[in-house]
Design an enzyme around this catalytic site. Structure first.
Site, short mmCIF file in Angstrom:
data_model
loop_
_atom_site.label_atom_id
_atom_site.label_comp_id
_atom_site.label_asym_id
_atom_site.label_seq_id
_atom_site.Cartn_x
_atom_site.Cartn_y
_atom_site.Cartn_z
N CYS A 142 -0.66 104.28 -26.65
CA CYS A 142 0.48 104.37 -27.88
C CYS A 142 1.09 105.69 -27.81
CB CYS A 142 -0.08 103.82 -29.21
SG CYS A 142 0.89 104.53 -30.36
N CYS B 154 1.40 107.45 -30.84
CA CYS B 154 0.26 108.05 -31.38
C CYS B 154 -0.01 109.30 -30.71
CB CYS B 154 -1.11 107.29 -30.95
SG CYS B 154 -1.15 105.60 -31.75
#
Length: 119
Positions: A41, A44
């Site tokens: 991600c 993230c």
């Protein structure tokens, strides 16, 4: 003790097996911000240093528990808390979830969000 050493104490990895003790129970004495993230991600990875900075700026009032959802049984936590995207940040205080947000956000947003939900 340096800030870096303090950060190691206040930012930690947690998994499905110890989530109850290290997040839920621990939040009864000190708020715990939970970062549900995944290696694949991109947002993230972008928010991670921002979260570290926020924790450093709020020492010793807040802890950050990082849950890598793709490891072991950790995806069960994402399911239990009905997480729909990553990163998702959950704020626990007094043994319960107080607030959440998803996606990458700037530092000032996170501080304002914490102030609003922690009083």
């Amino acid at each position: 003790m340096t800030i870096k050493n303090n950060l190691q104490e206040f930012i930690f990895n947690v998994d499905y097996e110890d989530f109850e003790a290290r997040v839920i129970e621990a939040s009864r004495t000190q708020p715990v911000l939970v970062d549900l993230w995944a290696e694949w991600c991109a947002p993230c990875r972008v928010i991670a240093p921002t979260l570290e900075r926020v924790i450093a700026e709020r020492l010793p009032a807040l802890r950050l528990a990082k849950v890598e959802v793709d490891e072991g049984e950790n995806m069960k936590l994402a399911g239990h808390y009905r997480v729909r995207g990553f990163p998702t940040l959950l704020l626990f205080a007094g043994g319960e979830e107080r607030a959440r947000f998803s996606g990458n956000r700037p530092r000032h947003f996170i501080h304002e969000w914490l102030d609003r939900h922690l009083g």
